[in-house]
Enzyme design. Structure first.
Site, PDB file in Angstrom:
ATOM      1  N   HIS A   1      30.112  32.364  51.855  1.00 45.53           N
ATOM      2  CA  HIS A   1      30.753  32.649  53.145  1.00 45.53           C
ATOM      3  C   HIS A   1      31.049  31.361  53.909  1.00 45.53           C
ATOM      4  CE1 HIS A   1      30.677  37.057  53.101  1.00 45.53           C
ATOM      5  NE2 HIS A   1      29.551  36.942  52.435  1.00 45.53           N
ATOM      6  N   THR A   2      31.227  30.287  53.182  1.00 42.71           N
ATOM      7  CA  THR A   2      31.625  29.016  53.800  1.00 42.71           C
ATOM      8  C   THR A   2      33.120  28.778  53.620  1.00 42.71           C
ATOM      9  OG1 THR A   2      30.939  28.022  51.729  1.00 42.71           O
ATOM     10  CG2 THR A   2      29.414  27.783  53.560  1.00 42.71           C
ATOM     11  N   ASP A   3      33.733  29.458  52.648  1.00 44.13           N
ATOM     12  CA  ASP A   3      35.135  29.131  52.298  1.00 44.13           C
ATOM     13  C   ASP A   3      36.089  29.368  53.476  1.00 44.13           C
ATOM     14  OD1 ASP A   3      34.794  31.880  52.031  1.00 44.13           O
ATOM     15  OD2 ASP A   3      35.989  32.057  50.205  1.00 44.13           O
TER      16      ASP A   3
ATOM     17  N   GLY B   1      34.809  44.169  38.968  1.00 39.20           N
ATOM     18  CA  GLY B   1      34.304  44.668  40.250  1.00 39.20           C
ATOM     19  C   GLY B   1      32.841  44.345  40.497  1.00 39.20           C
TER      20      GLY B   1
ATOM     21  N   SER C   1      36.705  39.017  38.338  1.00 42.55           N
ATOM     22  CA  SER C   1      37.651  39.462  37.306  1.00 42.55           C
ATOM     23  C   SER C   1      39.064  39.465  37.876  1.00 42.55           C
ATOM     24  CB  SER C   1      37.282  40.865  36.820  1.00 42.55           C
ATOM     25  OG  SER C   1      37.501  41.836  37.819  1.00 42.55           O
ATOM     26  N   SER C   2      39.176  39.610  39.204  1.00 48.97           N
ATOM     27  CA  SER C   2      40.522  39.653  39.801  1.00 48.97           C
ATOM     28  C   SER C   2      41.216  38.301  39.672  1.00 48.97           C
ATOM     29  CB  SER C   2      40.465  40.117  41.259  1.00 48.97           C
ATOM     30  OG  SER C   2      39.623  39.287  42.027  1.00 48.97           O
TER      31      SER C   2
ATOM     32  N   ASP D   1      37.955  31.334  44.022  1.00 45.72           N
ATOM     33  CA  ASP D   1      37.952  32.006  42.715  1.00 45.72           C
ATOM     34  C   ASP D   1      39.101  31.528  41.835  1.00 45.72           C
ATOM     35  OD1 ASP D   1      35.993  33.343  44.033  1.00 45.72           O
ATOM     36  OD2 ASP D   1      37.004  35.297  44.071  1.00 45.72           O
TER      37      ASP D   1
HETATM   38  P1  ADP Z   1      35.870  41.201  41.082  1.00 50.73           P
HETATM   39  O1  ADP Z   1      36.975  40.234  41.249  1.00 50.73           O
HETATM   40  O2  ADP Z   1      34.604  40.767  41.712  1.00 50.73           O
HETATM   41  O3  ADP Z   1      35.652  41.612  39.650  1.00 50.73           O
HETATM   42  P2  ADP Z   1      37.647  42.838  42.616  1.00 50.73           P
HETATM   43  O4  ADP Z   1      37.478  44.140  43.286  1.00 50.73           O
HETATM   44  O5  ADP Z   1      38.110  41.685  43.401  1.00 50.73           O
HETATM   45  O6  ADP Z   1      36.269  42.524  41.867  1.00 50.73           O
HETATM   46  O7  ADP Z   1      38.682  42.995  41.418  1.00 50.73           O
HETATM   47  C1  ADP Z   1      38.520  44.033  40.481  1.00 50.73           C
HETATM   48  C2  ADP Z   1      39.848  44.715  40.246  1.00 50.73           C
HETATM   49  O8  ADP Z   1      40.722  43.831  39.488  1.00 50.73           O
HETATM   50  C3  ADP Z   1      39.738  45.943  39.378  1.00 50.73           C
HETATM   51  O9  ADP Z   1      39.443  47.074  40.168  1.00 50.73           O
HETATM   52  C4  ADP Z   1      41.113  46.026  38.761  1.00 50.73           C
HETATM   53  O10 ADP Z   1      42.034  46.594  39.676  1.00 50.73           O
HETATM   54  C5  ADP Z   1      41.492  44.568  38.576  1.00 50.73           C
HETATM   55  N1  ADP Z   1      41.152  44.088  37.226  1.00 50.73           N
HETATM   56  C6  ADP Z   1      40.306  43.102  36.908  1.00 50.73           C
HETATM   57  N2  ADP Z   1      40.252  42.900  35.576  1.00 50.73           N
HETATM   58  C7  ADP Z   1      41.108  43.788  35.020  1.00 50.73           C
HETATM   59  C8  ADP Z   1      41.526  44.083  33.684  1.00 50.73           C
HETATM   60  N3  ADP Z   1      41.041  43.423  32.634  1.00 50.73           N
HETATM   61  N4  ADP Z   1      42.452  45.053  33.518  1.00 50.73           N
HETATM   62  C9  ADP Z   1      42.962  45.712  34.568  1.00 50.73           C
HETATM   63  N5  ADP Z   1      42.616  45.479  35.840  1.00 50.73           N
HETATM   64  C10 ADP Z   1      41.692  44.541  36.077  1.00 50.73           C
HETATM   65 MG    MG Z   2      37.803  39.622  43.129  1.00 53.38          MG
END
Ligand code: ADP
Ligand code: MG
Length: 388
Positions: free
Chosen positions: A38-40, A124, A129-130, A174
């Site tokens: 929470h610094t970004d 998630g 992963s986003s 990220d």
């Molecule tokens: P985090 O980034 O912490 O994993 P987020 O809520 O920011 O969580 O992002 C997750 C979302 O990104 C998922 O709900 C989906 O919509 C999308 N996502 C991530 N990886 C994939 C994937 N391999 N295929 C499809 N959608 C994905």
């Molecule tokens: Mg994310």
């Protein structure tokens, strides 16, 4: 190295079944932030590593302005018309469509693509992963269209896709680490200037172990926005007393102590977290320079305590996970990582204690919450790249 070829062959095979052609293959990693939470958005410092877990985006160009996308994780495909791609669809494909939309807004013309996605970054869970999805997609779309783009512009473009298209007001960390990650190094990023340094991690006989609480509490998003406005309120008040203050980054610990009483109690606590956390990142770098992993671990502990008590973004599951970790011999430090209200903890653990660390965490956490936590062990790894 041994599975490297076979991984590529597997992707080629899956892509061939879907699109009857051979793709170029791009990857970008998930990340874990070691300290600096929470610094970004307060213009401070963050210190993440890229994980050995990544998102793969295999793709080939097409010429009809369509994106045909399959996600192996979602078990679903979607077709997107680039001529009708100005707003989100509230679907996982928004991250991909958003990248394409921002590329086009930035003057890069795309002709279309067939895209196959798969990821071993848990989706998630706060390991981004986003950003792995955005960055692997952007790298691939640029490459197959012959567009040259430097890493920082690519990271910014992906952040814009998440901010403007998906509507998530995340910082740049990220996307930045997904682009810049390096083996055995962590990224020290100044979120104000985007000056950065890749810093060697002298891990000696210790490892970073990430534990997933397997929960994500609903209030995360609204509390995140609240914290942002509480920080803005603090800046607004403190800037009347301290000249030149534009963000909490500009306030030293001694200035804070001097003026703390002018802040409402809750805002004062939030401010204390941000200001001490920014200093903890710098202290952590110093500890690494001195090969002092014990001190690094202590700073991780202090970071968690501050996020728990002052910033109030932890939750029972995270606190329990951290408590269990700290009770195990060989744990040098344990803290929540990411935005909070669920997601993961990051732990610095002596290598020869890692097996017992994992079994004790799983056993005790499952006993208390009736959920088996996933555990990921990863060396600091490299950023985005093409593997074909
Ligand atoms: P985090 O980034 O912490 O994993 P987020 O809520 O920011 O969580 O992002 C997750 C979302 O990104 C998922 O709900 C989906 O919509 C999308 N996502 C991530 N990886 C994939 C994937 N391999 N295929 C499809 N959608 C994905
Ligand atoms: Mg994310």
């Amino acid at each position: 190295m041994t599975n490297y070829k076979s991984f590529q062959a597997q992707i080629n095979e899956k892509f061939g079944l879907l699109f009857s052609s051979k793709p170029r293959i791009f990857q970008a990693p998930g990340r874990v932030n070691l300290i600096g939470e929470h610094t970004d958005y307060n213009d401070g410092f963050v210190f993440p590593i890229a994980l050995e877990r990544r998102t793969t985006a295999a793709m080939i160009r097409r010429d009809d302005r369509k994106l045909e996308i399959w996600s192996e994780n979602m078990g679903e495909s979607i077709a997107i018309d680039l001529n009708d791609n100005s707003s989100k669809r509230n679907h996982w494909s928004d991250y991909v469509a958003g990248v394409a939309a921002i590329m086009e807004k930035s003057g890069m013309t795309l002709s279309g693509a067939n895209i196959y996605l798969e990821s071993d970054v848990p989706v998630g869970s706060g390991l981004s992963s986003s950003a792995a999805l955005e960055v692997s997609t952007a790298l691939g779309l640029a490459a197959i269209h012959g567009i040259e783009i430097d890493k920082i512009s690519l990271a910014k473009l992906c952040q814009r896709a998440e901010n403007e298209f998906v509507g998530m007001k995340c910082g740049i960390m990220d996307q930045f680490i997904a682009c810049h990650g390096e083996h055995n190094k962590a990224l020290l990023l100044d979120c104000r200037s985007l000056d950065f340094q890749m810093i060697e991690l002298p891990l000696q006989n210790a490892l970073f172990v990430v534990c997933n609480t397997m929960v994500k509490h609903e209030l995360g998003a609204s509390e995140y926005n609240k914290r942002r406005s509480e920080c803005e309120e603090a800046v607004q008040i403190l800037s009347q007393h301290i000249p030149g203050v534009q963000s909490l980054r500009d306030i030293s610990i001694s200035q804070f102590t001097q003026h703390a009483a002018k802040l409402p109690p809750v805002v004062r606590n939030r401010t204390r977290h941000v200001i001490t956390e920014t200093q903890r990142v710098l202290d952590a770098i110093e500890a690494l320079k001195n090969d002092d992993l014990a001190e690094f671990g202590e700073l991780m502990n202090a970071s968690h305590n501050s996020l728990q008590a002052d910033y109030e973004v932890s939750c029972t599951e995270l606190d329990t996970m951290v408590e269990i970790a700290r009770s195990i011999d060989g744990t040098l430090g344990a803290r929540m990582t990411g935005g909070g209200f669920g997601g993961c903890t990051v732990n610095l653990v002596l290598e020869d204690q890692v097996d017992s660390f994992c079994s004790i965490i799983q056993q005790r956490y499952q006993h208390k919450f009736n959920r088996m936590p996933d555990i990921y062990i990863s060396a600091p790894s490299h950023g985005m790249r093409e593997i074909s």
